[in-house]
Design an enzyme around this catalytic site. Structure first.
Site, PDB file in Angstrom:
ATOM      1  N   ARG A  88      27.581 -55.662 -52.416  1.00 50.13           N
ATOM      2  CA  ARG A  88      26.395 -55.999 -53.209  1.00 50.13           C
ATOM      3  C   ARG A  88      25.186 -55.207 -52.712  1.00 50.13           C
ATOM      4  NH1 ARG A  88      24.418 -62.158 -53.463  1.00 50.13           N
ATOM      5  NH2 ARG A  88      23.427 -61.681 -51.494  1.00 50.13           N
ATOM      6  N   ARG A 106      22.632 -64.336 -41.382  1.00 50.55           N
ATOM      7  CA  ARG A 106      22.657 -65.332 -42.461  1.00 50.55           C
ATOM      8  C   ARG A 106      23.906 -66.206 -42.367  1.00 50.55           C
ATOM      9  NH1 ARG A 106      22.355 -61.413 -47.162  1.00 50.55           N
ATOM     10  NH2 ARG A 106      22.336 -63.180 -48.593  1.00 50.55           N
ATOM     11  N   ARG A 159      18.450 -55.507 -52.029  1.00 53.53           N
ATOM     12  CA  ARG A 159      17.951 -56.646 -51.271  1.00 53.53           C
ATOM     13  C   ARG A 159      17.811 -56.296 -49.800  1.00 53.53           C
ATOM     14  NH1 ARG A 159      20.593 -62.357 -53.078  1.00 53.53           N
ATOM     15  NH2 ARG A 159      20.103 -62.759 -50.884  1.00 53.53           N
ATOM     16  N   LYS A 162      27.737 -68.154 -55.688  1.00 52.41           N
ATOM     17  CA  LYS A 162      26.881 -69.197 -56.270  1.00 52.41           C
ATOM     18  C   LYS A 162      26.156 -68.703 -57.520  1.00 52.41           C
ATOM     19  CE  LYS A 162      24.289 -70.035 -52.595  1.00 52.41           C
ATOM     20  NZ  LYS A 162      24.801 -69.139 -51.548  1.00 52.41           N
ATOM     21  N   ARG A 181      19.622 -76.420 -48.294  1.00 51.36           N
ATOM     22  CA  ARG A 181      20.296 -75.614 -47.279  1.00 51.36           C
ATOM     23  C   ARG A 181      20.242 -76.285 -45.917  1.00 51.36           C
ATOM     24  NH1 ARG A 181      19.713 -70.360 -50.106  1.00 51.36           N
ATOM     25  NH2 ARG A 181      20.857 -68.748 -48.992  1.00 51.36           N
TER      26      ARG A 181
HETATM   27  P1  AMP Z   1      19.804 -66.595 -51.528  1.00 50.29           P
HETATM   28  O1  AMP Z   1      19.409 -65.711 -52.658  1.00 50.29           O
HETATM   29  O2  AMP Z   1      20.093 -68.005 -51.971  1.00 50.29           O
HETATM   30  O3  AMP Z   1      20.925 -66.018 -50.692  1.00 50.29           O
HETATM   31  O4  AMP Z   1      18.532 -66.708 -50.565  1.00 50.29           O
HETATM   32  C1  AMP Z   1      18.008 -65.582 -49.895  1.00 50.29           C
HETATM   33  C2  AMP Z   1      17.110 -66.014 -48.750  1.00 50.29           C
HETATM   34  O5  AMP Z   1      16.024 -66.812 -49.251  1.00 50.29           O
HETATM   35  C3  AMP Z   1      17.759 -66.889 -47.684  1.00 50.29           C
HETATM   36  O6  AMP Z   1      18.469 -66.130 -46.712  1.00 50.29           O
HETATM   37  C4  AMP Z   1      16.546 -67.599 -47.098  1.00 50.29           C
HETATM   38  O7  AMP Z   1      15.816 -66.753 -46.250  1.00 50.29           O
HETATM   39  C5  AMP Z   1      15.688 -67.840 -48.345  1.00 50.29           C
HETATM   40  N1  AMP Z   1      16.017 -69.146 -48.963  1.00 50.29           N
HETATM   41  C6  AMP Z   1      16.562 -69.356 -50.198  1.00 50.29           C
HETATM   42  N2  AMP Z   1      16.735 -70.659 -50.437  1.00 50.29           N
HETATM   43  C7  AMP Z   1      16.299 -71.312 -49.327  1.00 50.29           C
HETATM   44  C8  AMP Z   1      16.241 -72.677 -48.944  1.00 50.29           C
HETATM   45  N3  AMP Z   1      16.689 -73.664 -49.755  1.00 50.29           N
HETATM   46  N4  AMP Z   1      15.721 -72.983 -47.722  1.00 50.29           N
HETATM   47  C9  AMP Z   1      15.278 -72.014 -46.888  1.00 50.29           C
HETATM   48  N5  AMP Z   1      15.322 -70.708 -47.174  1.00 50.29           N
HETATM   49  C10 AMP Z   1      15.829 -70.347 -48.382  1.00 50.29           C
END
Ligand code: AMP
Length: 193
Positions: free
Chosen positions: A129, A146, A135, A14, A90
């Protein structure tokens, strides 16, 4: 406004494909994951709350996430012409809230780009990654959690957007360029641009 949601499991590409979309369509990019990580880095109250969920691989509660997004849309003039939503929505309640927020601005979701990659490939990519991302959630235990959260809470959105007529399923393997060519072709066919 021209609004694109980029949708897919963690590790589906993404972020990478968002960069291509930004360059190609000149849209404003909102990555909710980046927004939360920036709060964590700055040690804000929100960052402390977010870290407790992110490090476990859980989602931030809908109400909080929706209010963060509404705040960005309200206070970012650059988002007026259109947005690439990366990592949001999400959950079904987040998708419903996004429809409402955009409708209030006389806009809608124009296309949902769904990057499709199987779990085995996702785990390989995320572990790789994790070696340099720093991270807290790119380790095997959290990755598995996840992916579980993705399948149970996020994947139902595919049907939600299929019913809305907006879902564009894209094979998310191959080179970055090949995948972006598929994305461009699908958006062009649906939206004419
Ligand atoms: P990402 O960088 O998009 O993989 O997001 C990393 C983490 O941030 C996720 O595993 C969630 O814990 C949190 N997160 C990001 N976007 C959302 C969302 N739209 N709703 C809930 N948690 C989110």
């Amino acid at each position: 406004m021209f609004n694109i949601v980029i949708f897919g499991a963690p590790g589906s590409g993404k972020g990478t494909q968002s960069e291509n979309l930004i360059k190609h369509y000149g849209l404003f990019h909102i990555s909710t994951g980046d927004v939360l990580r920036s709060h964590i880095a700055r040690g804000t109250e929100l960052g402390k709350t977010a870290e407790s969920y992110i490090s476990k691989g859980s989602l931030i509660p809908d109400e909080l996430m929706i209010s963060i997004l509404a705040d960005i849309l309200d206070n970012t003039p650059e988002a007026r012409d259109g947005v690439i939503f990366d990592g949001f929505p999400r959950t079904i309640p987040q998708a419903q809230a996004l429809n409402t927020m955009l409708a209030e601005r006389g806009a809608k979701v124009d296309a949902v780009v769904g990057l499709q990659v199987d779990d085995e490939e996702l785990i390989t990519r995320l572990l790789k990654r994790g070696q340099d991302s720093g991270r807290s959630d790119d380790n095997l235990e959290t990755i598995n959690k996840r992916l579980e959260v993705y399948h149970s809470q996020t994947l139902p959105l595919q049907e939600f957007y299929q019913k809305q007529g907006d879902f564009l399923g894209i094979k998310g393997t191959g080179t970055v360029e090949e995948i972006f060519d598929r994305i461009k072709a699908a958006i062009k066919e649906k939206c004419g641009r």
